[in-house]
Write a protein that holds these residues in place. Structure first.
Motif, PDB file in Angstrom:
ATOM      1  N   VAL A  53      41.238  49.190  11.280  1.00 57.17           N
ATOM      2  CA  VAL A  53      40.614  50.182  10.403  1.00 57.17           C
ATOM      3  C   VAL A  53      39.110  49.944  10.447  1.00 57.17           C
ATOM      4  O   VAL A  53      38.640  48.832  10.197  1.00 57.17           O
ATOM      5  N   GLN A  54      38.369  50.980  10.772  1.00 58.51           N
ATOM      6  CA  GLN A  54      36.917  50.880  10.886  1.00 58.51           C
ATOM      7  C   GLN A  54      36.271  51.829   9.884  1.00 58.51           C
ATOM      8  O   GLN A  54      36.617  53.005   9.823  1.00 58.51           O
ATOM      9  N   ALA A  77      27.154  55.802  12.738  1.00 57.09           N
ATOM     10  CA  ALA A  77      28.137  56.521  13.545  1.00 57.09           C
ATOM     11  C   ALA A  77      27.696  57.950  13.819  1.00 57.09           C
ATOM     12  O   ALA A  77      26.876  58.520  13.093  1.00 57.09           O
ATOM     13  N   VAL A  78      28.234  58.498  14.890  1.00 56.85           N
ATOM     14  CA  VAL A  78      28.074  59.920  15.190  1.00 56.85           C
ATOM     15  C   VAL A  78      29.274  60.637  14.592  1.00 56.85           C
ATOM     16  O   VAL A  78      30.418  60.378  14.987  1.00 56.85           O
ATOM     17  N   ILE A  98      35.485  63.999  13.079  1.00 54.91           N
ATOM     18  CA  ILE A  98      35.737  62.890  13.995  1.00 54.91           C
ATOM     19  C   ILE A  98      34.459  62.071  14.093  1.00 54.91           C
ATOM     20  O   ILE A  98      33.363  62.592  13.873  1.00 54.91           O
ATOM     21  N   ALA A  99      34.590  60.783  14.413  1.00 55.31           N
ATOM     22  CA  ALA A  99      33.415  59.917  14.400  1.00 55.31           C
ATOM     23  C   ALA A  99      33.584  58.749  15.357  1.00 55.31           C
ATOM     24  O   ALA A  99      34.693  58.246  15.557  1.00 55.31           O
ATOM     25  N   LEU A 100      32.466  58.322  15.946  1.00 57.53           N
ATOM     26  CA  LEU A 100      32.401  57.125  16.781  1.00 57.53           C
ATOM     27  C   LEU A 100      31.189  56.302  16.360  1.00 57.53           C
ATOM     28  O   LEU A 100      30.122  56.854  16.078  1.00 57.53           O
ATOM     29  N   GLU A 101      31.363  54.984  16.348  1.00 54.51           N
ATOM     30  CA  GLU A 101      30.253  54.105  16.006  1.00 54.51           C
ATOM     31  C   GLU A 101      29.176  54.179  17.080  1.00 54.51           C
ATOM     32  O   GLU A 101      29.463  54.247  18.275  1.00 54.51           O
ATOM     33  N   ARG A 102      27.924  54.153  16.656  1.00 51.27           N
ATOM     34  CA  ARG A 102      26.808  54.182  17.598  1.00 51.27           C
ATOM     35  C   ARG A 102      26.685  52.836  18.319  1.00 51.27           C
ATOM     36  O   ARG A 102      27.129  51.810  17.824  1.00 51.27           O
TER      37      ARG A 102
END
Length: 203
Positions: free
Chosen positions: A100-101, A108-109, A179-183
Protein backbone atom coordinates in the motif's frame (compact mmCIF):
# COMPACT_ATOMS: atom_id res chain seq x y z
CA UNK A 1 -27.75 39.81 -28.31
CA UNK A 2 -25.17 37.17 -27.49
CA UNK A 3 -21.98 38.42 -25.82
CA UNK A 4 -18.69 37.06 -27.15
CA UNK A 5 -15.96 36.72 -24.54
CA UNK A 6 -12.35 37.75 -25.11
CA UNK A 7 -9.48 35.51 -24.04
CA UNK A 8 -8.83 37.86 -21.10
CA UNK A 9 -12.44 37.47 -19.91
CA UNK A 10 -12.15 33.70 -20.09
CA UNK A 11 -8.77 33.63 -18.32
CA UNK A 12 -10.25 35.73 -15.51
CA UNK A 13 -13.18 33.34 -15.23
CA UNK A 14 -10.78 30.39 -15.12
CA UNK A 15 -8.84 31.97 -12.27
CA UNK A 16 -12.03 32.67 -10.33
CA UNK A 17 -13.27 29.13 -10.86
CA UNK A 18 -10.02 27.63 -9.57
CA UNK A 19 -9.91 29.93 -6.55
CA UNK A 20 -13.59 29.44 -5.82
CA UNK A 21 -13.44 25.73 -5.06
CA UNK A 22 -14.47 24.76 -1.55
CA UNK A 23 -11.66 25.20 0.93
CA UNK A 24 -10.72 22.25 3.08
CA UNK A 25 -11.93 19.55 0.69
CA UNK A 26 -8.51 18.86 -0.84
CA UNK A 27 -6.95 18.57 2.62
CA UNK A 28 -9.36 15.77 3.52
CA UNK A 29 -8.69 13.66 0.43
CA UNK A 30 -5.98 11.02 0.29
CA UNK A 31 -4.72 8.84 -2.56
CA UNK A 32 -3.82 5.22 -1.84
CA UNK A 33 -2.19 2.96 -4.41
CA UNK A 34 -2.87 -0.67 -3.53
CA UNK A 35 -0.77 -3.38 -5.21
CA UNK A 36 -2.76 -6.64 -5.27
CA UNK A 37 -2.70 -10.11 -6.76
CA UNK A 38 -4.67 -10.25 -9.99
CA UNK A 39 -7.28 -12.79 -8.92
CA UNK A 40 -11.01 -13.10 -9.33
CA UNK A 41 -12.85 -11.40 -6.49
CA UNK A 42 -9.93 -9.32 -5.18
CA UNK A 43 -11.62 -6.01 -5.97
CA UNK A 44 -14.80 -7.16 -4.23
CA UNK A 45 -12.83 -8.08 -1.11
CA UNK A 46 -11.03 -4.74 -1.00
CA UNK A 47 -14.23 -2.73 -1.54
CA UNK A 48 -16.06 -4.86 1.04
CA UNK A 49 -13.40 -4.00 3.61
CA UNK A 50 -13.98 -0.30 2.98
CA UNK A 51 -17.74 -0.78 3.18
CA UNK A 52 -17.70 -2.76 6.43
CA UNK A 53 -15.69 -0.07 8.16
CA UNK A 54 -17.73 2.73 6.56
CA UNK A 55 -14.74 4.36 4.87
CA UNK A 56 -15.84 7.02 2.40
CA UNK A 57 -14.51 6.39 -1.14
CA UNK A 58 -14.42 9.33 -3.56
CA UNK A 59 -13.17 7.34 -6.54
CA UNK A 60 -11.67 3.97 -7.38
CA UNK A 61 -9.86 2.66 -10.43
CA UNK A 62 -8.20 -0.68 -11.11
CA UNK A 63 -5.96 -1.99 -13.85
CA UNK A 64 -3.38 -4.65 -14.62
CA UNK A 65 0.26 -3.63 -14.12
CA UNK A 66 3.34 -4.37 -16.24
CA UNK A 67 3.27 -7.77 -14.50
CA UNK A 68 -0.07 -9.36 -15.51
CA UNK A 69 -0.29 -11.40 -12.31
CA UNK A 70 -0.69 -8.16 -10.34
CA UNK A 71 -3.13 -5.27 -10.45
CA UNK A 72 -3.03 -1.80 -8.98
CA UNK A 73 -6.05 -0.27 -7.30
CA UNK A 74 -6.02 3.51 -6.88
CA UNK A 75 -8.41 4.74 -4.22
CA UNK A 76 -9.23 8.34 -3.31
CA UNK A 77 -10.66 8.47 0.20
CA UNK A 78 -11.73 11.09 2.71
CA UNK A 79 -10.80 11.15 6.38
CA UNK A 80 -8.45 12.48 9.01
CA UNK A 81 -4.92 11.22 9.61
CA UNK A 82 -5.93 8.57 12.14
CA UNK A 83 -8.59 7.16 9.83
CA UNK A 84 -6.17 6.93 6.90
CA UNK A 85 -3.57 5.13 9.02
CA UNK A 86 -6.25 2.68 10.15
CA UNK A 87 -7.29 2.16 6.55
CA UNK A 88 -3.72 1.38 5.46
CA UNK A 89 -3.25 -1.10 8.31
CA UNK A 90 -6.47 -2.91 7.40
CA UNK A 91 -5.41 -3.16 3.76
CA UNK A 92 -1.97 -4.48 4.67
CA UNK A 93 -3.58 -7.29 6.69
CA UNK A 94 -5.26 -8.70 3.58
CA UNK A 95 -3.29 -11.65 2.09
CA UNK A 96 -3.94 -10.53 -1.50
CA UNK A 97 -2.47 -7.07 -0.86
CA UNK A 98 1.25 -6.92 -1.62
CA UNK A 99 1.80 -3.24 -0.83
CA UNK A 100 0.00 0.00 0.00
CA UNK A 101 1.51 3.30 -1.10
CA UNK A 102 0.26 6.68 0.06
CA UNK A 103 0.53 9.40 -2.58
CA UNK A 104 -0.20 13.11 -2.90
CA UNK A 105 0.16 15.80 -5.55
CA UNK A 106 3.60 16.81 -4.25
CA UNK A 107 5.25 13.42 -4.66
CA UNK A 108 3.11 11.89 -7.40
CA UNK A 109 1.62 12.46 -10.82
CA UNK A 110 -2.16 12.22 -10.36
CA UNK A 111 -4.53 12.18 -13.32
CA UNK A 112 -8.14 11.42 -14.08
CA UNK A 113 -10.03 11.58 -17.36
CA UNK A 114 -13.46 13.12 -17.90
CA UNK A 115 -15.76 13.14 -20.93
CA UNK A 116 -18.12 16.13 -21.02
CA UNK A 117 -20.95 16.67 -23.49
CA UNK A 118 -21.76 20.39 -23.73
CA UNK A 119 -24.73 21.87 -25.55
CA UNK A 120 -23.37 24.18 -28.23
CA UNK A 121 -24.51 25.79 -31.47
CA UNK A 122 -23.32 28.47 -33.88
CA UNK A 123 -24.05 31.26 -31.38
CA UNK A 124 -21.74 30.05 -28.62
CA UNK A 125 -19.43 27.40 -30.07
CA UNK A 126 -16.44 29.73 -30.40
CA UNK A 127 -16.60 30.74 -26.73
CA UNK A 128 -16.87 27.14 -25.56
CA UNK A 129 -13.90 26.15 -27.71
CA UNK A 130 -11.81 29.02 -26.28
CA UNK A 131 -12.51 27.82 -22.75
CA UNK A 132 -11.63 24.27 -23.72
CA UNK A 133 -8.34 25.42 -25.23
CA UNK A 134 -7.27 27.12 -21.99
CA UNK A 135 -7.94 23.89 -20.09
CA UNK A 136 -6.31 21.77 -22.80
CA UNK A 137 -9.56 19.88 -23.24
CA UNK A 138 -9.70 18.00 -26.54
CA UNK A 139 -12.75 17.90 -28.79
CA UNK A 140 -13.56 14.24 -29.51
CA UNK A 141 -17.01 14.63 -31.07
CA UNK A 142 -18.81 17.45 -32.89
CA UNK A 143 -22.51 17.60 -33.71
CA UNK A 144 -24.77 20.47 -34.69
CA UNK A 145 -26.02 20.95 -31.12
CA UNK A 146 -23.31 19.42 -28.92
CA UNK A 147 -19.56 19.15 -28.36
CA UNK A 148 -17.88 16.31 -26.47
CA UNK A 149 -14.64 17.15 -24.68
CA UNK A 150 -11.98 14.91 -23.20
CA UNK A 151 -10.08 16.52 -20.33
CA UNK A 152 -7.41 15.03 -18.09
CA UNK A 153 -5.95 16.37 -14.88
CA UNK A 154 -6.76 16.94 -11.24
CA UNK A 155 -10.27 17.12 -9.79
CA UNK A 156 -9.82 20.87 -9.28
CA UNK A 157 -9.04 21.40 -12.96
CA UNK A 158 -12.03 19.36 -14.14
CA UNK A 159 -14.38 20.98 -11.63
CA UNK A 160 -13.27 24.45 -12.73
CA UNK A 161 -13.92 23.61 -16.38
CA UNK A 162 -17.34 22.18 -15.56
CA UNK A 163 -18.20 25.34 -13.65
CA UNK A 164 -17.35 27.51 -16.66
CA UNK A 165 -19.28 25.51 -19.27
CA UNK A 166 -22.30 24.88 -17.05
CA UNK A 167 -24.16 28.03 -18.22
CA UNK A 168 -24.10 26.70 -21.78
CA UNK A 169 -25.73 23.46 -20.70
CA UNK A 170 -24.03 20.22 -19.71
CA UNK A 171 -25.82 17.26 -21.28
CA UNK A 172 -23.71 14.46 -19.79
CA UNK A 173 -20.55 13.90 -17.75
CA UNK A 174 -18.60 10.75 -16.96
CA UNK A 175 -15.36 10.55 -14.97
CA UNK A 176 -12.79 7.84 -14.52
CA UNK A 177 -11.26 7.22 -11.15
CA UNK A 178 -7.98 8.95 -10.36
CA UNK A 179 -4.73 7.12 -11.18
CA UNK A 180 -1.33 8.05 -9.80
CA UNK A 181 2.38 7.20 -9.94
CA UNK A 182 5.11 8.38 -7.60
CA UNK A 183 7.53 10.86 -9.15
CA UNK A 184 11.21 10.05 -9.62
CA UNK A 185 12.99 6.71 -9.42
CA UNK A 186 11.01 5.25 -6.51
CA UNK A 187 8.27 2.71 -7.22
CA UNK A 188 5.60 0.80 -5.37
CA UNK A 189 7.82 -2.28 -5.48
CA UNK A 190 9.89 -0.77 -2.69
CA UNK A 191 6.84 -1.16 -0.47
CA UNK A 192 6.50 -4.86 -1.18
CA UNK A 193 7.73 -7.43 1.32
CA UNK A 194 9.81 -9.19 -1.34
CA UNK A 195 11.72 -6.09 -2.45
CA UNK A 196 14.70 -7.86 -3.94
CA UNK A 197 12.52 -10.14 -6.05
CA UNK A 198 10.49 -7.30 -7.53
CA UNK A 199 13.53 -5.09 -7.99
CA UNK A 200 15.23 -7.67 -10.22
CA UNK A 201 12.14 -8.07 -12.36
CA UNK A 202 11.33 -4.44 -13.13
CA UNK A 203 10.72 -3.89 -16.83
Amino acid sequence: MYTYFTTLHIQTAVSQALCGREKGDSGMKHVLSVFVENQTGVLVRVVSMFSRREFNIDSLSVGVTERPEYSRITVVVQGDENLIEQMIKQLEKMPVVQAVQRLDEKNAVCRGMTLIKVRSDDTNRLDVLKMAELFRAHVVDVESSTLVFEITGSDDKVTAFLKLVKPYGIAEVIRTGLIALERGEHTIYEHCEEREYYGKNLL
